[in-house]
Design a protein around this motif. Structure first.
Motif, PDB file in Angstrom:
ATOM      1  N   THR A 254     -37.230  60.978 -93.883  1.00 12.75           N
ATOM      2  CA  THR A 254     -35.954  59.926 -94.253  1.00 12.75           C
ATOM      3  C   THR A 254     -34.657  60.439 -93.808  1.00 12.75           C
ATOM      4  OG1 THR A 254     -37.299  59.418 -96.084  1.00 12.75           O
ATOM      5  CG2 THR A 254     -34.870  58.767 -96.078  1.00 12.75           C
ATOM      6  N   LEU A 255     -34.346  61.742 -94.160  1.00 14.21           N
ATOM      7  CA  LEU A 255     -33.329  62.465 -93.516  1.00 14.21           C
ATOM      8  C   LEU A 255     -32.998  62.225 -92.324  1.00 14.21           C
ATOM      9  CD1 LEU A 255     -33.070  65.420 -96.179  1.00 14.21           C
ATOM     10  CD2 LEU A 255     -31.684  63.334 -96.320  1.00 14.21           C
ATOM     11  N   THR A 256     -34.010  62.597 -91.465  1.00 13.69           N
ATOM     12  CA  THR A 256     -33.886  62.483 -89.957  1.00 13.69           C
ATOM     13  C   THR A 256     -33.665  61.005 -89.388  1.00 13.69           C
ATOM     14  OG1 THR A 256     -35.607  64.350 -89.885  1.00 13.69           O
ATOM     15  CG2 THR A 256     -35.203  63.117 -87.786  1.00 13.69           C
ATOM     16  N   ARG A 257     -34.061  60.196 -90.026  1.00 13.39           N
ATOM     17  CA  ARG A 257     -33.906  58.597 -89.595  1.00 13.39           C
ATOM     18  C   ARG A 257     -32.619  58.371 -90.139  1.00 13.39           C
ATOM     19  NH1 ARG A 257     -39.255  57.744 -91.510  1.00 13.39           N
ATOM     20  NH2 ARG A 257     -38.387  56.886 -93.515  1.00 13.39           N
ATOM     21  N   ALA A 258     -32.214  58.574 -91.247  1.00 15.17           N
ATOM     22  CA  ALA A 258     -30.950  58.346 -91.656  1.00 15.17           C
ATOM     23  C   ALA A 258     -29.823  59.293 -90.822  1.00 15.17           C
ATOM     24  CB  ALA A 258     -30.683  58.702 -93.135  1.00 15.17           C
TER      25      ALA A 258
ATOM     26  N   THR B 253     -29.997  59.933 -87.988  1.00 14.81           N
ATOM     27  CA  THR B 253     -30.169  59.242 -86.503  1.00 14.81           C
ATOM     28  C   THR B 253     -29.255  57.999 -86.572  1.00 14.81           C
ATOM     29  OG1 THR B 253     -32.111  60.251 -85.824  1.00 14.81           O
ATOM     30  CG2 THR B 253     -31.448  58.578 -84.541  1.00 14.81           C
ATOM     31  N   THR B 254     -29.599  57.356 -87.462  1.00 10.26           N
ATOM     32  CA  THR B 254     -28.826  55.968 -87.902  1.00 10.26           C
ATOM     33  C   THR B 254     -27.400  56.366 -87.946  1.00 10.26           C
ATOM     34  OG1 THR B 254     -30.888  55.084 -88.643  1.00 10.26           O
ATOM     35  CG2 THR B 254     -28.726  54.057 -88.965  1.00 10.26           C
ATOM     36  N   GLN B 255     -26.919  57.257 -88.670  1.00  8.03           N
ATOM     37  CA  GLN B 255     -25.519  57.303 -88.809  1.00  8.03           C
ATOM     38  C   GLN B 255     -24.842  58.031 -87.817  1.00  8.03           C
ATOM     39  OE1 GLN B 255     -23.936  56.411 -91.702  1.00  8.03           O
ATOM     40  NE2 GLN B 255     -25.657  55.733 -92.472  1.00  8.03           N
ATOM     41  N   ARG B 256     -25.846  58.796 -86.914  1.00 11.06           N
ATOM     42  CA  ARG B 256     -25.259  59.437 -85.856  1.00 11.06           C
ATOM     43  C   ARG B 256     -24.785  58.146 -84.789  1.00 11.06           C
ATOM     44  NH1 ARG B 256     -28.839  62.530 -84.748  1.00 11.06           N
ATOM     45  NH2 ARG B 256     -27.992  64.273 -85.818  1.00 11.06           N
TER      46      ARG B 256
END
Length: 524
Positions: free
Chosen positions: A407-411, A413-416
């Motif tokens: 979840t942190l990775t997806r978040a 990536t999305t935030q980036r």
């Protein structure tokens, strides 16, 4: 003595075979009649047989005679037999032993007088009229000025010379001649082929396609003009897509193509006159209309010129148009000085009122009120901070429980991606905002420079202040020997007044005209 039987009765009569009898009759008939001319009505005519021979009958009110035309003779006949036509046939009487009949072998055939031809002509005319070939709505009017004219006629007769001569006199154009025979048994086929050939020419080809056709022939008898009553010629003229003028015979002569053609001319010369206009008359008409056109245009221009002059006299002059604006400008200039003085006095009063309200006691009270308000806000902010910290810690713990590495990775990536997108949009927005603020700051600074007294000092003026630092604006406020400070653009200079004004300053009289540049007041 016993009687003889019938089959054995003695006789002295000669005995002949059937062929001998038929031959004897044939010789007798041919010797007796030889060549004869027979008048009768054609009956049972069905056209040439597959062999090329033609079989029919000649009859009158009491008898019937079989007739035959051999293939070689049929192709040379000047007039072809037609059903119901009364003819005079020339030939020899003979017999046909194979059918025990006699017949005439025709060598030549001609109509039985003008009455028969007229009857045949009338029958054909009625037939074509019933088919609609003579209807006026299918006819096309020839063009007013054709560029190419096609002529179907004999190339050696006087007709073509008359047509060319008349065209040369009236309006020379390009003429194409299709040579044909205009009399005889071959004339009908050649005329029909010529009309069809002209229509087969393609527009814009090597050979120009005619704009109008003329089928012409000189005068003659009914028999001489009979080829132009032929069905092939009539149907070829009816099928022509090019407008066609019929000019066959003299004015009293009438043929079937006169009815089916688009126009009929009484003579070949008249056909040339119908085909083209008179060039000299056209030039005269064009010249006359050109003169009338220029005269009308000249009158129109003169009328418009007179109208413009009348309107111009009603318009005011340039000085009259500028005078009201000049007067308003002078009035505004006269009022500008007084308005500026009043505005300066008004702003000074407002400034004095504001400065009067700024006392140490009031400032101290205001500071104390702001300090108490700040302490109260600090106390409430501390309490609020504790509450928000506890709530944020609970939310953080809940989020931590829900967060996993994926979840942190997806978040992240999305935030980036969102951050990159915001960064891409932020840079041009920053440049636009910065540019706008810079332009507004430059404009405000220019306004400050325009309103600042430093700009006035830079132009050579000086600010006079007394020993208390107050500005001296009138010469009457300066006493002799008074110490003054002169402020220039690059610094201050001390000075002592050598003289003074007499009493309080007096208001200056109003002037309607521009101010004297030397009237700047007394500085020293």
């Amino acid at each position: 003595m016993a009687p003889e039987s019938p089959t054995t009765i003695a006789t002295n009569a000669a005995e002949f075979t059937v062929s001998e009898i038929a031959g004897a009759i044939k010789r007798s008939v041919e010797d007796q009649f030889g060549y004869v001319r027979v008048r009768g009505e054609v009956s049972g005519y069905r056209g040439p047989h597959s062999s090329g021979h033609c079989y029919f009958s000649l009859k009158d009110e009491r008898a019937r005679l079989e007739a035959v035309v051999w293939r070689g003779t049929f192709s040379k006949l000047k007039f072809k037999p037609e059903e119901g036509m009364e003819v005079i046939a020339t030939g020899r009487i003979t017999t046909f032993p194979g059918a025990s009949k006699y017949q005439i072998v025709i060598d030549a055939i001609e109509p039985a007088g003008a009455g028969a031809l007229m009857a045949l002509l009338e029958a054909r005319r009625k037939q074509f009229a019933e088919e609609g070939l003579f209807d006026a709505d299918r006819k096309v009017r020839p063009p007013f000025l054709p560029r190419v004219i096609g002529v179907v006629t004999s190339p050696t007769g006087a007709v073509i010379r008359d047509i060319l001569h008349r065209l040369t006199d009236r309006f020379p154009v390009h003429v194409l001649v299709w040579p044909v025979r205009v009399q005889g048994e071959e004339s009908a086929g050649e005329v029909a082929a010529a009309v069809a050939g002209f229509n087969a020419l393609a527009p814009g080809g090597t050979i120009p396609r005619p704009d109008v056709l003329i089928v012409a022939r000189g005068g003659g008898s009914l028999e001489d003009l009979w080829g132009f009553n032929d069905e092939k010629v009539v149907r070829a003229v009816a099928a022509s897509t090019i407008p066609l003028i019929s000019a066959v015979g003299h004015e009293t002569d009438t043929t079937l193509i006169d009815f089916v053609a688009d126009m009929r001319a009484p003579t070949p010369t008249a056909a040339a006159e119908i085909a083209v206009p008179v060039r000299s008359e056209l030039l005269a008409i064009v010249d006359d209309r050109s003169r009338r056109h220029f005269a009308a245009l000249r009158r129109l221009l003169e009328g418009r010129r007179s109208e413009v002059r009348a309107l111009a006299r009603a318009l005011p002059g340039p000085a009259d148009l500028v005078a009201p604006s000049r007067q308003r400008f002078d009035l505004a200039t006269a009022r500008l000085g007084h308005a500026l003085a009043r505005a300066t006095a008004s702003h000074r009063r407002r400034l004095d009122g504001a400065s009067a309200r700024l006392r140490p006691a009031s400032l101290d009270q205001a500071v104390k009120r702001q300090r108490r308000s700040l302490q109260d806000l600090h106390l409430r902010a501390g309490q609020r901070l504790v509450l928000e910290t506890r709530r944020a810690r609970r939310q953080f713990q809940q989020c931590g429980e829900r967060l996993t590495p994926a979840t942190l990775t997806r978040a992240a990536t999305t935030q980036r991606k969102a951050l990159d997108d915001v960064a891409r949009r932020l840079e041009p927005c920053y440049r636009r905002t910065t540019g706008t603020r810079r332009d507004r700051l430059d404009a405000a600074w220019k306004l400050v420079e325009a309103l600042s007294h430093q700009g006035v000092l830079a132009r050579g003026f000086a600010l006079v202040r007394d020993d208390k630092g107050r500005a001296v604006t009138h010469a009457g406020l300066v006493a002799p020997g008074q110490a003054l400070t002169l402020t220039f653009a690059d610094g201050d200079v001390g000075a002592v007044a050598s003289g003074g004004g007499a009493g309080r300053p007096q208001p200056k009289p109003k002037r309607s005209g521009p101010k004297d540049p030397s009237d700047q007041g007394q500085l020293l």
